[in-house]
Write a protein that holds these residues in place. Sequence first.
Motif, PDB file in Angstrom:
ATOM      1  N   THR A   4       7.473   0.927  -0.206  1.00 47.49           N
ATOM      2  CA  THR A   4       6.204   1.656  -0.117  1.00 47.49           C
ATOM      3  C   THR A   4       6.506   3.163  -0.107  1.00 47.49           C
ATOM      4  OG1 THR A   4       6.239   1.504   2.290  1.00 47.49           O
ATOM      5  CG2 THR A   4       5.063  -0.230   1.093  1.00 47.49           C
ATOM      6  N   PHE A   5       5.476   3.975  -0.321  1.00 49.23           N
ATOM      7  CA  PHE A   5       5.724   5.398  -0.550  1.00 49.23           C
ATOM      8  C   PHE A   5       5.956   6.193   0.744  1.00 49.23           C
ATOM      9  CE2 PHE A   5       2.548   4.464  -4.184  1.00 49.23           C
ATOM     10  CZ  PHE A   5       3.539   3.850  -4.936  1.00 49.23           C
ATOM     11  N   HIS A  62      -2.706   3.065  -3.554  1.00 48.30           N
ATOM     12  CA  HIS A  62      -1.612   2.368  -4.234  1.00 48.30           C
ATOM     13  C   HIS A  62      -2.251   1.558  -5.351  1.00 48.30           C
ATOM     14  CE1 HIS A  62       1.799  -0.155  -5.129  1.00 48.30           C
ATOM     15  NE2 HIS A  62       2.546   0.461  -4.223  1.00 48.30           N
ATOM     16  N   THR A  96       0.887  -1.169   0.000  1.00 47.15           N
ATOM     17  CA  THR A  96       0.000   0.000   0.000  1.00 47.15           C
ATOM     18  C   THR A  96       0.927   1.222   0.000  1.00 47.15           C
ATOM     19  OG1 THR A  96      -0.189   0.509   2.351  1.00 47.15           O
ATOM     20  CG2 THR A  96      -1.591  -1.287   1.508  1.00 47.15           C
ATOM     21  N   GLU A  97       0.348   2.410  -0.036  1.00 50.36           N
ATOM     22  CA  GLU A  97       1.199   3.608  -0.014  1.00 50.36           C
ATOM     23  C   GLU A  97       1.856   3.814   1.349  1.00 50.36           C
ATOM     24  OE1 GLU A  97      -1.930   3.482   0.558  1.00 50.36           O
ATOM     25  OE2 GLU A  97      -2.878   5.427   0.992  1.00 50.36           O
TER      26      GLU A  97
END
Length: 344
Positions: free
Chosen positions: A175-176, A125, A34-35
């Motif tokens: 991940t971000f 995401h 996910t982000e």
Amino acid sequence: MVKLIRVDPLSPRREDIEEAARIIRAGGLVAFPTETVYGLGADAFNEEASTRIFKVKGRPADNPLIVHVSSVDMALNIGELPDHVVDIAKRVWPGPITFVAKKKAELPRAVTAGLPTVALRCPAHPVALRLIEEAGTPIAAPSANKAGKPSPTEASHVLEDLGDSIDVLLDAGRTFFGVESTIVDVTKEPPVLLRPGPFTLEELRSLFGEVVVPSFAKGLGEADVALAPGMKYRHYAPEKPLVLVEFDLKLAVDIAHEKGLKVAVLCMHDKCVEGDVVLKVGADLYEIAKNLYDSLRKIDRTNADVAIAPTVPEQGIGLAIMNRLRKASGYRIARSAEDLRRLL
Ligand code: AMP
Ligand code: MG
């Protein structure tokens, strides 16, 4: 043994998403990006699959899961969001913000830990969103780590913790944001911040007006922690002791050396000094958030006896960073040289 599937974070191949979605529908466990961090997902309506999440993570049964949806409509089938929160959800989703709402659907007991409420989030995401859409069912997912360990921000962390006990891992690189979603309890008026995250308190206040911030949301003390099930558990912690240092880091290293201890220094912002090991976390708050958990995992692979970390300003994503750092340190916070001598 897990099937590792490498996917492009922005445009994953349709076949790969379809394969993972089939596993979800068949009651399997899929780790996905996910982000915020990697999640360990199961069909939120499948009792056996969601119970298995707790087993493989070693997660206490009273720590509920977040249910991931691909749209506001899907969320409204599961929970009751007040009208003004629906408007807000339409503006902020997909995004790193979770709403705790009154439960509507009959979900397995495990997912909500038997509570009358459910935590809902629509992740920003592409891989996560397309997986939920393709599965056609909401996906219950906590972070894909062993309970107590730092959340996984890259596939290798998931393999390290859960490699033997899950079905598929969608590897989309790092991940971000690197810290878990912001959680807001919207069953309360004004809403209550249960966990700070990438969606900042400043942004929340601009949307909701007043937002209550209990002391535990800052990672301070455990007094009113009953409000947020699961938050009382030891979290994010390396095996080796970590101490937060609120004074001169150089002096802190000298004190550790006086005691014959090897020190790993987590460098953040411009706060960096020589230690026996130096772990560069980041130069700004977003970089620090992104690298934080990997750095915490790295502490245990060094030959240091103890790690020290400076504090960061509690603005923006800094509030989430400090919440995680305080918990990771087990609340070992040294305000002065005397404090540190006592703690080491
Ligand atoms: P994780 O995804 O591992 O970060 O864990 C999700 C967190 O969401 C849990 O630790 C809880 O603190 C929180 N949570 C999930 N469901 C609820 C709920 N119904 N009420 C309050 N907090 C919740
Ligand atoms: Mg977690």
